[in-house]
Design an enzyme around this catalytic site. Structure first.
Site, PDB file in Angstrom:
ATOM      1  N   GLY A 192     -15.934  33.333  32.372  1.00  0.00           N
ATOM      2  CA  GLY A 192     -15.501  34.905  32.497  1.00  0.00           C
ATOM      3  C   GLY A 192     -15.654  35.189  34.094  1.00  0.00           C
ATOM      4  N   THR A 193     -15.713  34.180  35.061  1.00  0.00           N
ATOM      5  CA  THR A 193     -16.003  34.690  36.376  1.00  0.00           C
ATOM      6  C   THR A 193     -14.575  35.213  36.894  1.00  0.00           C
ATOM      7  OG1 THR A 193     -15.384  32.243  37.002  1.00  0.00           O
ATOM      8  CG2 THR A 193     -17.676  32.877  36.781  1.00  0.00           C
ATOM      9  N   ASN A 194     -13.524  34.637  36.298  1.00  0.00           N
ATOM     10  CA  ASN A 194     -12.254  35.132  36.909  1.00  0.00           C
ATOM     11  C   ASN A 194     -11.891  36.399  36.346  1.00  0.00           C
ATOM     12  OD1 ASN A 194     -10.358  33.200  38.555  1.00  0.00           O
ATOM     13  ND2 ASN A 194     -11.394  31.942  37.003  1.00  0.00           N
ATOM     14  N   ILE A 248      -3.736  26.271  24.244  1.00  0.00           N
ATOM     15  CA  ILE A 248      -2.364  26.151  24.572  1.00  0.00           C
ATOM     16  C   ILE A 248      -1.689  27.224  24.041  1.00  0.00           C
ATOM     17  CG2 ILE A 248      -0.228  24.806  24.353  1.00  0.00           C
ATOM     18  CD1 ILE A 248      -2.325  23.276  25.907  1.00  0.00           C
ATOM     19  N   ASN A 291      -1.406  32.372  34.774  1.00  0.00           N
ATOM     20  CA  ASN A 291      -2.510  31.391  34.498  1.00  0.00           C
ATOM     21  C   ASN A 291      -3.249  31.038  35.721  1.00  0.00           C
ATOM     22  OD1 ASN A 291      -4.419  29.640  33.059  1.00  0.00           O
ATOM     23  ND2 ASN A 291      -3.412  27.940  33.700  1.00  0.00           N
ATOM     24  N   HIS A 321      -5.092  27.841  37.548  1.00  0.00           N
ATOM     25  CA  HIS A 321      -5.414  26.508  37.429  1.00  0.00           C
ATOM     26  C   HIS A 321      -6.187  26.120  38.573  1.00  0.00           C
ATOM     27  CE1 HIS A 321      -5.297  22.527  35.719  1.00  0.00           C
ATOM     28  NE2 HIS A 321      -4.968  22.007  36.950  1.00  0.00           N
TER      29      HIS A 321
END
Ligand code: GRF
Length: 209
Positions: free
Chosen positions: A12-14, A93, A108, A110
């Site tokens: 959960g850092t983002n 996915i 997203n 990445h």
């Protein structure tokens, strides 16, 4: 005010970076209304609860079949009907049924410079292990729209990060998160909430302020 749903599976850092960016007004006109986790033990759930954000757990392991999980996720998202869905460390996915329904509304983060080190099997530490194995000198992170192709949607923002000779996958992952992921994800969310991004011929464009 844009309603944002965040999909998580892990640390959960983002998500934390988005919560802080909204709090200090780096993201305008956006509010996280729901966090959905595919992992009942994800630390991200605690982060959401501490920020008084609604959470939902659709634990992937508790669904016998993939399409049952996907259907549950689709129903939850249709119910919430967010303006924007952010995959922040989400490891499942997203089926075409969902990417079609929320076309150019799912993004997203990445942990590489797409098209390098992406697609099937490239997630989390595996990305950085491949970067170090290949010996590239620059890596980074990419925010992109999500379509039915893994990591295949139009690229929104990228940020490069130096690879150091002494790097381990863990050290490199931390640098990519701190110097790239957490920086460009909030920037992309802010642009979208200010309606400054559009897609043409599968490429994204950011309008001037
Ligand atoms: C990060 O490497 C991110 O790039 C990838 O998932 C990992 C964990 O992210 N998408 P988070 O700490 O759960 O946000």
């Amino acid at each position: 005010m844009n309603k944002i749903a965040v999909l998580v599976s892990g640390t959960g850092t983002n998500l934390k970076a988005l919560i802080e960016a909204i709090k200090n007004n780096e993201i305008k006109n956006g509010k996280i209304s729901l966090v959905i986790s595919s992992n009942k033990n994800a630390k991200a759930i605690t982060i959401a609860k501490e920020a008084n954000i609604n959470t939902m757990v659709l634990d992937r392991k508790s669904f016998k079949l993939a399409h049952e999980f996907e259907e549950a996720l689709f129903l939850a998202l249709k119910e919430e009907e967010p303006n924007l869905i952010v995959m922040a460390g989400f490891l499942c996915i997203i089926p075409k049924k969902i990417t079609d329904h929320f076309k150019n509304k799912i993004i997203n983060i990445h942990p590489s410079l797409i098209p390098a080190f992406c697609g099937e099997g490239f997630y989390g530490l595996k990305v950085h292990e491949a970067v170090l194995k290949k010996g590239v000198k620059i890596t980074g992170a990419t925010v992109h729209f999500v379509n039915e192709i893994a990591d295949g949607g139009p690229i929104i923002l990228q940020k490069s990060v130096e690879v150091k000779q002494t790097d381990s996958p863990e050290i490199l992952q931390k640098r990519v998160m701190e110097q790239a992921e957490w920086v460009i994800l909030k920037k992309a969310v802010n642009y979208i909430c200010l309606n400054r991004i559009y897609v043409k011929n599968n490429k994204t464009f950011i309008t001037e302020e």
